[in-house]
Design an enzyme around this catalytic site. Structure first.
Site, PDB file in Angstrom:
ATOM      1  N   GLU A 237       0.807  -1.210   0.000  1.00 30.05           N
ATOM      2  CA  GLU A 237       0.000   0.000   0.000  1.00 30.05           C
ATOM      3  C   GLU A 237       0.847   1.271   0.000  1.00 30.05           C
ATOM      4  O   GLU A 237       0.565   2.219  -0.710  1.00 30.05           O
ATOM      5  CB  GLU A 237      -0.905  -0.020   1.238  1.00 30.05           C
ATOM      6  CG  GLU A 237      -1.518   1.313   1.538  1.00 30.05           C
ATOM      7  CD  GLU A 237      -3.017   1.260   1.507  1.00 30.05           C
ATOM      8  OE1 GLU A 237      -3.547   0.246   1.957  1.00 30.05           O
ATOM      9  OE2 GLU A 237      -3.638   2.218   1.015  1.00 30.05           O
ATOM     10  N   ASP A 238       1.899   1.284   0.807  1.00 25.31           N
ATOM     11  CA  ASP A 238       2.606   2.548   1.043  1.00 25.31           C
ATOM     12  C   ASP A 238       3.961   2.689   0.357  1.00 25.31           C
ATOM     13  O   ASP A 238       4.544   3.762   0.373  1.00 25.31           O
ATOM     14  CB  ASP A 238       2.836   2.748   2.556  1.00 25.31           C
ATOM     15  CG  ASP A 238       1.530   2.864   3.313  1.00 25.31           C
ATOM     16  OD1 ASP A 238       0.510   3.144   2.659  1.00 25.31           O
ATOM     17  OD2 ASP A 238       1.529   2.664   4.536  1.00 25.31           O
TER      18      ASP A 238
END
Ligand code: MN
Length: 732
Positions: A91-92
């Site tokens: 996700e990051d």
């Protein structure tokens, strides 16, 4: 940024935390497991390097702590530790699912994929219904470890919520209370559930939390003394029976004390079961039940049990696997005391769920875990597995088709899922429903069509001017609201038709059409309507444009006219009629016989300097003195100008628009709506924001009472940081 932090010290701390994680997971680990955990740690460390959490700490602390929770508090093993360490990388960071799959294999990749999807769908959306949440969990998580790691993630975020912005804190904390805590409960993770609840309460109701916490501290010594005295004879007797045991007093969580105070409407001092006595016995697996009942027999030798409050979850465990024997007995001081009797194994399961048990037993094989996971899936799929449980805790509506919402005074209302604010308003009272223009849900303004969620506190906003509308039937779901709206619409139609009739008659006069039966018939044919009632009704609600009649009249000779008079003469007549009635219009006062309208070109509101302009076909139009058309009108048609002023008596709401410009900031819209909703008697009709390259522009439409009121609000809005300019705009 970097130099502000002591990175050398942080590096030592990272290694320290990582070693602690390894130690916790080590008990029965092979070296192969340690190796793969190391790989995951290295990847996460590298991927998150340079990023920090809101608190300023290195980001990597978070995945390490989540993994620690996964081991210590849920009792999962290697695969889950690896996934917890990597849960935020896809996700990051730049790491892809393929990267993960090539190094850690398909299972880990699948779990990380599930975790990424959950946070994309769930964390970014402002409100998701509980039922959707459950469905999403089910579809996204082929592997229940996704849910368990998500819970660990949420728990760590809650423990470190302190550094978040206040409105984010509120959102995360309430979501935790209404979705994650019940989910933990449902999965039998009692310790995590009560941790989530306490943290949720701490951030949603900090004062309540602190008060109860202080009171618990103050009463601690009295409680300890009482517990010691109460358990003394039980302990002596158990000693003689050769059962090996542990007896302790367990204080209830702050959240459950508060919950009880709320449910029963009682002060802290009257919650009799602030604590329970727990008897945990060491027992041979095939003697568990007999041993527990023997302990029960010992307890009730000394204290009289309340027969209504005996719960035997040993013979029939709860759906989530909870096993225990509960009884409530009378103490010598006349207080009821709850006693929970269970074995060490049952206690482990109750605190940490099944996984901990498998782990402690040393049977931590994949098949044992699979068995547990299968059980959890069954539970999620079968909402009715333990109906009695639902009644005990209304928040478990996560798995039902009803929602529970509250009035501002805390009264509970049950509505079907998907019910809207308008349903709620009709649930309160027909008149409240009829006059409803919106609501505040948990202190935030929402429209009529807003879908309520369990736990919402709803305050209906009404306006005297509101009337039931046809499209409301599409908004409501309850039968009650539907039938009431239908009745109101029928009544409303007749009333509206009366208004329409007046307009129609006036138009006939204006167009010099005789109101003869013949003419009416022709007009109905022209509009393709069945009867006069329908026509009058449609004129009143603007679905028939009566001005088109004029064109029809001009093109078609089928209507019979009054004697034609010249326009100049007509105008003079109208002007003199108006002048004969009044020399000054008082707007807002009951002047039924004078027909006036607010001009859409400048949308005047009370407090504006205004004047009236006499028109031939549309009565008197009210303009603002500073309307762009004003000068021209006043210069050329002075004789048609009527003085006008506002009455100060009646409070009617007027639509006004504000244009707001400023520098984009996450919390800004929230701040603006907060200021508006705190301003009494102002209701928001719509709000739209657009942000380009960090500069935002927004338009808010509001119902206000007058200019003073609006200026007041504008002043308050100007004080919000980030807002640079506010302008009044036209409403159309
Ligand atoms: Mn996370």
């Amino acid at each position: 940024m970097e130099q502000e932090f002591d990175t050398a010290k942080e590096r030592v701390e990272i290694i320290k935390r990582y070693r602690a994680l390894l130690r916790s997971s080590k008990s029965k680990k092979k070296s192969a497991d340690s190796l793969i955990i190391r790989k995951a740690f290295d990847m996460a460390l590298e991927a998150h390097s340079g990023t920090r959490r809101k608190s300023g700490e290195p980001y990597i602390y978070h995945p390490i702590e989540v993994a620690q929770i996964v081991v210590d508090e849920i009792g999962l093993s290697t695969t889950s530790i690896v996934c917890a360490l990597l849960h935020d990388v896809v996700e990051d960071t730049d790491v892809t699912l393929d990267d993960i799959e090539s190094i850690f294999g398909e299972t880990v990749a699948r779990i990380i994929d599930g975790l990424t999807k959950i946070s994309q769908v769930f964390d970014q959306t402002s409100s998701i219904q509980a039922e959707n949440f459950r469905k999403m969990l089910l579809t996204l998580s082929d592997d229940v470890r996704v849910i368990l790691i998500k819970l660990a993630d949420r728990l760590h975020n809650m423990r470190t919520l302190g550094s978040m912005a206040p409105h984010k804190k509120q959102k995360i904390a309430s979501e935790t209370l209404f979705l994650y805590a019940p989910l933990a409960h449902r999965l039998g993770l009692y310790a995590i559930k009560s941790d989530l609840e306490d943290l949720g309460l701490k951030h949603t109701e900090p004062e309540v939390y602190e008060t109860i916490e202080t009171k618990l501290k103050k009463t601690k010594s009295v409680r300890t003394r009482f517990i010691n005295q109460f358990t003394l004879p039980i302990k002596r007797s158990l000693d003689e029976s050769e059962i090996s045991y542990d007896v302790k007093g367990r204080t209830k969580s702050i959240y459950s004390i508060w919950n009880k105070m709320q449910k029963k409407g009682i002060p802290f001092e009257e919650v009799y079961d602030v604590f329970a006595i727990r008897v945990v016995i060491d027992s041979n697996p095939n003697k568990e039940k007999a041993d527990c009942w023997q302990a029960y027999s010992i307890v009730t030798d000394f204290y009289t049990p309340n027969p209504d409050r005996l719960r035997d979850w040993i013979s029939t465990p709860k759906g989530n696997g909870y096993e225990s024997l509960h009884t409530t007995v009378m103490s010598p001081t006349g207080k009821w005391v709850e006693v929970q009797i269970r074995t060490k194994r049952m206690d482990d399961i109750a605190e940490k769920g099944f996984a901990a048990h498998w782990k402690n037993k040393g049977s931590g094989t994949e098949s044992a875990l699979d068995e547990w996971i299968r059980k959890i899936r069954e539970m999620l799929e079968n909402p009715n597995i333990d109906a009695v449980d639902f009644v005990d805790d209304f928040k478990l509506n996560l798995f039902t088709k009803e929602i529970f919402v509250f009035t501002p005074k805390g009264e509970l209302k049950t509505l079907p899922a998907n019910a809207t604010t308008l349903d709620f308003a009709f649930e309160i009272h027909t008149q409240v429903g009829e006059k409803c223009i919106g609501a505040k849900v948990n202190h935030k303004l929402v429209p009529l069509s807003y879908q309520l969620k369990s736990g919402d506190q709803v305050e209906i906003i009404t306006s005297k001017k509101q009337k039931a509308k046809e499209d409301w039937l599409k908004i409501v779901v309850t039968g009650k609201a539907k039938s009431k709206i239908k009745i109101l619409l029928k009544d409303g139609k007749r009333t509206l038709a009366k208004i329409g009739e007046t307009i129609f008659q006036r138009k006939l006069k204006n167009y010099k059409i005789q109101p003869s039966e013949e003419n009416i018939k022709a007009i109905l044919e022209f509009y393709e309507l069945p009867n006069l009632l329908e026509l009058n009704y449609r004129i009143a609600n603007d679905t028939v444009d009566i001005t088109t009649l004029k064109k029809h009249v001009q093109e078609n000779g089928s209507l019979k006219f009054d004697e034609p008079k010249n326009v100049e003469k007509t105008l003079k007549q109208i002007v003199s009629t108006v002048r004969g009635k009044t020399d000054q219009l008082v707007l807002g006062e009951n002047m039924d016989d004078i027909d006036y309208k607010f001009s859409p070109c400048c949308s005047p509101i009370p407090g504006d300097d205004v004047f009236g302009f006499i028109t031939i076909n549309e009565g008197i139009k009210i303009h603002r003195v500073n309307c762009p058309n004003a000068t021209q009108l006043m210069a050329n048609y002075a004789y048609r100008i009527v003085q006008a002023k506002w009455t100060s008596q009646e409070s009617i709401s007027f639509l006004a628009g504000l244009n707001i410009k400023g520098i984009d900031d996450v919390g800004l819209v929230n701040e603006i709506t907060k200021v508006i909703s705190n301003q009494s008697k102002i209701n928001m009709q719509s709000i739209s924001f657009e942000s380009i390259d960090g500069v935002f522009e927004g338009k808010i439409m509001l119902f206000v009472q007058d200019t003073k009121h609006l200026n007041n609000l504008t002043e308050k809005l100007k004080k919000i940081e980030g807002i640079h300019n506010i302008e009044r705009v036209d409403t159309n």
